[in-house]
Design a protein around this motif. Structure first.
Motif, PDB file in Angstrom:
ATOM      1  N   MET A   1      43.845  22.326  19.625  1.00 31.12           N
ATOM      2  CA  MET A   1      42.536  21.923  19.105  1.00 31.12           C
ATOM      3  C   MET A   1      42.534  22.013  17.588  1.00 31.12           C
ATOM      4  N   VAL A   2      43.315  21.195  16.913  1.00 28.67           N
ATOM      5  CA  VAL A   2      43.469  21.338  15.477  1.00 28.67           C
ATOM      6  C   VAL A   2      43.253  20.011  14.788  1.00 28.67           C
ATOM      7  N   ALA A   3      42.503  20.011  13.700  1.00 27.67           N
ATOM      8  CA  ALA A   3      42.321  18.827  12.877  1.00 27.67           C
ATOM      9  C   ALA A   3      43.217  18.963  11.660  1.00 27.67           C
ATOM     10  N   GLU A   4      43.981  17.950  11.348  1.00 24.07           N
ATOM     11  CA  GLU A   4      44.936  18.038  10.253  1.00 24.07           C
ATOM     12  C   GLU A   4      44.246  18.080   8.897  1.00 24.07           C
ATOM     13  N   SER A   5      44.887  18.702   7.947  1.00 21.32           N
ATOM     14  CA  SER A   5      44.346  18.795   6.603  1.00 21.32           C
ATOM     15  C   SER A   5      45.472  18.876   5.609  1.00 21.32           C
ATOM     16  N   ALA A   6      45.125  18.936   4.349  1.00 19.26           N
ATOM     17  CA  ALA A   6      46.140  19.070   3.295  1.00 19.26           C
ATOM     18  C   ALA A   6      45.642  20.078   2.277  1.00 19.26           C
ATOM     19  N   GLY A   7      46.177  21.293   2.360  1.00 23.12           N
ATOM     20  CA  GLY A   7      45.860  22.294   1.363  1.00 23.12           C
ATOM     21  C   GLY A   7      44.467  22.841   1.407  1.00 23.12           C
ATOM     22  N   ARG A   8      43.827  22.871   2.553  1.00 23.13           N
ATOM     23  CA  ARG A   8      42.488  23.443   2.665  1.00 23.13           C
ATOM     24  C   ARG A   8      42.539  24.723   3.499  1.00 23.13           C
ATOM     25  N   VAL A   9      41.555  25.566   3.297  1.00 26.69           N
ATOM     26  CA  VAL A   9      41.431  26.774   4.107  1.00 26.69           C
ATOM     27  C   VAL A   9      41.215  26.370   5.555  1.00 26.69           C
ATOM     28  N   GLY A  10      41.943  27.000   6.467  1.00 30.66           N
ATOM     29  CA  GLY A  10      41.789  26.722   7.887  1.00 30.66           C
ATOM     30  C   GLY A  10      40.861  27.725   8.542  1.00 30.66           C
ATOM     31  N   ILE A  11      40.355  27.391   9.722  1.00 28.17           N
ATOM     32  CA  ILE A  11      39.400  28.245  10.421  1.00 28.17           C
ATOM     33  C   ILE A  11      39.794  28.379  11.882  1.00 28.17           C
ATOM     34  N   VAL A  12      39.744  29.608  12.377  1.00 30.31           N
ATOM     35  CA  VAL A  12      40.016  29.887  13.786  1.00 30.31           C
ATOM     36  C   VAL A  12      38.741  30.438  14.424  1.00 30.31           C
ATOM     37  N   PHE A  13      38.334  29.839  15.535  1.00 30.59           N
ATOM     38  CA  PHE A  13      37.156  30.283  16.269  1.00 30.59           C
ATOM     39  C   PHE A  13      37.611  31.063  17.496  1.00 30.59           C
ATOM     40  N   VAL A  14      37.301  32.353  17.515  1.00 32.06           N
ATOM     41  CA  VAL A  14      37.715  33.228  18.611  1.00 32.06           C
ATOM     42  C   VAL A  14      36.502  33.543  19.484  1.00 32.06           C
ATOM     43  N   SER A  15      36.554  33.092  20.719  1.00 32.86           N
ATOM     44  CA  SER A  15      35.456  33.323  21.649  1.00 32.86           C
ATOM     45  C   SER A  15      35.991  33.858  22.971  1.00 32.86           C
ATOM     46  N   HIS A  16      35.127  34.539  23.699  1.00 35.13           N
ATOM     47  CA  HIS A  16      35.488  34.984  25.039  1.00 35.13           C
ATOM     48  C   HIS A  16      35.529  33.815  26.023  1.00 35.13           C
ATOM     49  N   SER A  17      34.974  32.684  25.601  1.00 35.59           N
ATOM     50  CA  SER A  17      34.945  31.500  26.451  1.00 35.59           C
ATOM     51  C   SER A  17      35.748  30.363  25.808  1.00 35.59           C
ATOM     52  N   GLU A  18      36.672  29.811  26.557  1.00 33.96           N
ATOM     53  CA  GLU A  18      37.462  28.684  26.048  1.00 33.96           C
ATOM     54  C   GLU A  18      36.562  27.504  25.715  1.00 33.96           C
ATOM     55  N   LYS A  19      35.550  27.255  26.542  1.00 31.58           N
ATOM     56  CA  LYS A  19      34.664  26.121  26.314  1.00 31.58           C
ATOM     57  C   LYS A  19      33.839  26.298  25.043  1.00 31.58           C
ATOM     58  N   ILE A  20      33.395  27.520  24.779  1.00 27.26           N
ATOM     59  CA  ILE A  20      32.600  27.759  23.574  1.00 27.26           C
ATOM     60  C   ILE A  20      33.447  27.528  22.325  1.00 27.26           C
ATOM     61  N   ALA A  21      34.653  28.073  22.309  1.00 26.51           N
ATOM     62  CA  ALA A  21      35.525  27.897  21.141  1.00 26.51           C
ATOM     63  C   ALA A  21      35.862  26.433  20.923  1.00 26.51           C
ATOM     64  N   THR A  22      36.196  25.742  22.001  1.00 27.31           N
ATOM     65  CA  THR A  22      36.536  24.317  21.895  1.00 27.31           C
ATOM     66  C   THR A  22      35.331  23.498  21.457  1.00 27.31           C
ATOM     67  N   GLY A  23      34.162  23.842  22.000  1.00 26.49           N
ATOM     68  CA  GLY A  23      32.956  23.118  21.624  1.00 26.49           C
ATOM     69  C   GLY A  23      32.592  23.316  20.167  1.00 26.49           C
ATOM     70  N   LEU A  24      32.819  24.510  19.639  1.00 29.00           N
ATOM     71  CA  LEU A  24      32.501  24.764  18.234  1.00 29.00           C
ATOM     72  C   LEU A  24      33.461  24.015  17.321  1.00 29.00           C
ATOM     73  N   VAL A  25      34.714  23.915  17.730  1.00 27.82           N
ATOM     74  CA  VAL A  25      35.662  23.106  16.962  1.00 27.82           C
ATOM     75  C   VAL A  25      35.190  21.651  16.934  1.00 27.82           C
ATOM     76  N   GLU A  26      34.752  21.163  18.086  1.00 32.88           N
ATOM     77  CA  GLU A  26      34.265  19.778  18.165  1.00 32.88           C
ATOM     78  C   GLU A  26      33.064  19.559  17.248  1.00 32.88           C
ATOM     79  N   LEU A  27      32.148  20.529  17.242  1.00 36.93           N
ATOM     80  CA  LEU A  27      30.977  20.434  16.372  1.00 36.93           C
ATOM     81  C   LEU A  27      31.377  20.474  14.905  1.00 36.93           C
TER      82      LEU A  27
END
Length: 231
Positions: A1-27
């Motif tokens: 679940m990763v969006a490509e970038s070039a030289g930007r700060v990356g973000i990891v969303f850690v949730s107890h629910s796979e759907k919540i983490a994936t949904g937040l990445v989508e948002l």
């Protein structure tokens, strides 16, 4: 679940629910399409909980050399993230920040800050701003100074300044060095602007105390009047 970038700060969303983490990445991806965003939700078997392996992989996937910010949904997720961080080399640990901030609001704010080119400290600060943004939103509208400039427009797009157009607006505002406010709140703060609840037909006052802010004010007003392609 990763969006490509070039030289930007990356973000990891850690949730107890796979759907919540994936949904937040989508948002967040709707507002930060070039930022590396990684979802680390659920256990290795897909259950409710957290995974050392998923967080570790997420950090590697999100890291493009500018650092990584980790946001967690619950306290135990923070403990797992801290354990993963402790296993990194010391130099890597300095580039990985675990932020105590509202999961959704802080995550979105961090993603937009990263999208606009913010460094690690700035992205962390953006996430933390979610802790007090509601109190900022209640500040009274301040009239422009006598030497400043202002312009008022009416929102015409169907859903007003919801997440995607608000992020587009903040991205443009962040390109200007002059101070600009939107109905009394910082034009560069996504959460502050979204908390204003500006719907279709709302009056939006753009102001600046800097007399040289005319071009910036006009550019932002023109964007608002364009309807963001959503009329």
């Amino acid at each position: 679940m990763v969006a490509e970038s070039a030289g930007r700060v990356g973000i990891v969303f850690v949730s107890h629910s796979e759907k919540i983490a994936t949904g937040l990445v989508e948002l967040a991806r709707q507002m930060a399409p070039t930022v590396r965003l990684a979802a680390a939700g659920g256990t290795d078997s897909g259950g409710i909980g957290t995974s050392f392996e998923k967080i570790s992989v997420g950090i590697s996937a999100a890291n493009d050399g500018a650092g990584v910010v980790i946001l967690c949904d619950l306290g135990s997720a923070i403990l797992t993230a801290e354990t993963v961080r402790d296993f990194l080399e010391e130099a890597e640990q300095d580039q990985v920040r675990i932020v105590d901030a509202p999961f959704v609001e802080g995550g979105v704010a961090a993603a937009v800050a990263a999208e606009t080119g913010g460094d690690l400290d700035e992205v962390v600060a953006a996430a933390q701003s979610a802790l007090h943004v509601m109190s900022e939103a209640t500040l009274a509208i301040q009239p422009p100074a006598a030497t400043g400039v202002s312009r008022t427009v009416i929102l015409i797009n169907k859903d007003g300044l919801h997440a995607r157009p608000a992020a587009e607006f903040v991205n443009l505002a962040s390109t200007f060095s002059v101070p600009i406010s939107v109905n009394g709140t910082d034009a560069r703060s996504l959460l502050s602007i979204m908390s204003l609840g500006l719907a279709r037909g709302s009056s939006v006052q753009l102001t600046s105390t800097d007399p040289a802010a005319g071009p910036a004010i006009n550019a932002l007003a023109d964007l608002l009047e364009s309807g963001f392609g959503e009329q």
